[in-house]
Design an enzyme around this catalytic site. Structure first.
Site, PDB file in Angstrom:
ATOM      1  N   HIS A 140      -4.833 -12.530  -2.298  1.00  0.00           N
ATOM      2  CA  HIS A 140      -3.628 -13.282  -2.637  1.00  0.00           C
ATOM      3  C   HIS A 140      -3.977 -14.621  -3.298  1.00  0.00           C
ATOM      4  CE1 HIS A 140       0.537 -14.578  -2.298  1.00  0.00           C
ATOM      5  NE2 HIS A 140       0.129 -15.722  -1.772  1.00  0.00           N
ATOM      6  N   LYS A 166       3.585   4.150  -9.157  1.00  0.00           N
ATOM      7  CA  LYS A 166       2.267   4.740  -9.409  1.00  0.00           C
ATOM      8  C   LYS A 166       1.532   5.017  -8.103  1.00  0.00           C
ATOM      9  CE  LYS A 166      -2.099   3.687 -11.743  1.00  0.00           C
ATOM     10  NZ  LYS A 166      -2.824   2.670 -12.549  1.00  0.00           N
ATOM     11  N   GLU A 210     -22.963  13.035   8.606  1.00  0.00           N
ATOM     12  CA  GLU A 210     -21.755  13.333   7.849  1.00  0.00           C
ATOM     13  C   GLU A 210     -21.986  13.052   6.366  1.00  0.00           C
ATOM     14  OE1 GLU A 210     -18.065  14.142   9.742  1.00  0.00           O
ATOM     15  OE2 GLU A 210     -19.950  15.246   9.696  1.00  0.00           O
TER      16      GLU A 210
END
Length: 458
Positions: A140, A166, A210
């Protein structure tokens, strides 16, 4: 038994577990896509350098959360994956074995270990939430980067309705893919061996993490030295912190950087190669492929990103009003210095990291690797830092006082690098293994550093 209870007795427990298990993989797909987008659009360039660093911290926390959660099902891969990863702390001098016993809750991995990992898995998401707020606050403050790399606000469009519509479309497609895996192929992204209950008396034929850990696991396996492999794996993540500070390009969007665009897509292919190598058995062909891919991975961040910026700057600007012939010769000399300096560093890293087990004793090789990594970081800063004045040796006597600090640091860097060459020469001359392939690499390393000093006109 707890997993069986969730799957069979809890109402809709199977759905909750599959959403949780596959959600981790889907989450990392989004995260890695976000990181690659940031690399492509130059989101790490000033003034967003601290925003990028906060994102890297979030990536660390997410990977720690995913790892602790992967241990909790307590299958074969959970047990042996935890054994391999937690044993890495033993490379820490003096305190390593005590940290390992604290993590295990004893001398082996058992119930206290699961309690600790469950606690970490519960607490870490709160840290992620806190750093997410920091990440959003920094975003921000400086604003989002645009695909065209413009920060003047002239071509900006409002977030609503353009990006809302979008993002809603992308999120809908994401949920469809997520639901497809959860409802039709819930075990596709999980390793089948992890459905075998943990048995400390039986080691799996191959320990595979993984898929989102495979590139870093391939980096770990590529170096046949415990400490070197662990440092390389950690450095593959820590190097992301350096990008904003060693970047030399003034162009954000890779679309407008045709030279860098080639290296970027080769880097994406390199990540896919590391992912593929990480799941393969430990054989010479896969180890060699992983070493080449690991070398390019680090070269992309430490060499290609700074060097392509220098090349682009030479092609599009002439700040001192030099005639083209003199300008190109000056930048060409600098580029040669950078290239040969990087060859020196990468070759020295190869000699110490990959050849250390057969040449040095283990402890000496580990400390030598740490010294060489610090040496590479010093090169990355004091060669690519734009704050160092461009003085020739003949101009050193008329240096302004405000530049004395930078020049003194540069002279310190030169002396340190020369000293490193002397020490390496002394060490290798005393080694019985000096005659062989290592001698060629050593002489190439020394020659490249000397040529780099000759050509790099700073």
């Amino acid at each position: 038994k707890s997993i069986e209870y969730i799957m069979r007795d809890v109402p809709n427990g199977w759905l909750i577990r599959y959403i949780h298990a596959n959600g981790a993989s889907m989450f990392f797909i989004v995260i890695y896509g976000h990181v690659c987008r940031g690399l492509y659009y130059g989101s790490y360039i000033k003034p967003r350098q601290f925003l990028w660093c906060s994102g890297v911290v979030l990536l660390f926390l997410m990977m720690a959360t995913a790892f602790t959660g992967y241990v909790l099902p307590w299958g074969q891969m959970s047990l042996w994956g935890a054994t391999v990863i937690t044993s890495m702390v033993t490379v820490i001098p003096v305190t390593g074995k005590y940290i390992l016993q604290w993590l295990w809750g004893g001398y082996t991995i058992k119930n206290p270990t699961l309690v600790r990992f469950y606690t970490f898995h519960f607490v870490l998401p709160f840290l992620i939430a806190g750093f997410t707020l920091i990440h959003l606050a920094l975003l921000h403050k400086v604003g989002s980067s645009s695909p065209i790399g413009s920060d003047n606000g002239v071509d900006d469009v409002p977030f609503y309705p353009y990006y809302v519509s979008k993002d809603l479309f992308a999120f809908s497609v994401y949920l469809l893919v997520f639901a497809f895996f959860v409802l039709y192929y819930p075990n596709f992204l999980n390793h089948p061996v992890n459905y075998i209950p943990a048995n400390p008396m039986r080691t799996p034929a191959q320990v595979v993490p993984e898929w989102y850990f495979l590139p870093y696991y391939a980096t770990l396996r590529s170096i046949p030295h415990k400490t070197g492999g662990i440092l390389a794996m950690l450095s593959s993540l820590l190097v992301l912190f350096l990008i904003p500070f060693i970047n030399t390009s003034e162009i954000r969007n890779t679309t407008y950087r045709p030279i860098f665009k080639i290296f970027f897509w080769v880097f994406i292919s390199d990540i896919l190669v590391l992912t593929w190598v990480g799941q393969k058995p430990v054989r010479d062909a896969f180890i060699f492929t992983g070493q080449i891919a690991t070398m390019y991975y680090f070269s992309f961040f430490l060499v290609i990103i700074p060097t392509t910026g220098i090349i682009e700057y030479s092609l599009i600007s002439n700040p001192k009003g030099l005639n083209p012939q003199k300008l190109y010769w000056r930048d060409f000399k600098k580029l040669l210095g950078v290239i040969f300096g990087c060859i020196f560093s990468l070759t020295a890293l190869y000699l110490i990291a990959w050849r250390a087990p057969t040449i040095y004793k283990e402890n000496y090789g580990a400390y030598s690797l740490i010294v060489e990594v610090l040496n590479m970081l010093l090169i990355a800063y004091y060669v690519f830092s734009p704050s160092i004045p461009n003085y020739t040796w003949g101009e050193l006597q008329n240096i302004p006082k405000k530049d004395l600090k930078e020049v003194s640091w540069y002279l310190f860097f030169v002396c340190k690098l020369v000293l490193s060459n002397v020490l390496l020469t002394t060490h290798y001359s005393l080694l019985a293994n000096f005659i062989g392939g290592d001698s060629v690499l050593f002489f190439g390393m020394t020659a490249s550093s000397v040529i780099g000093f000759i050509f790099y006109d700073r």
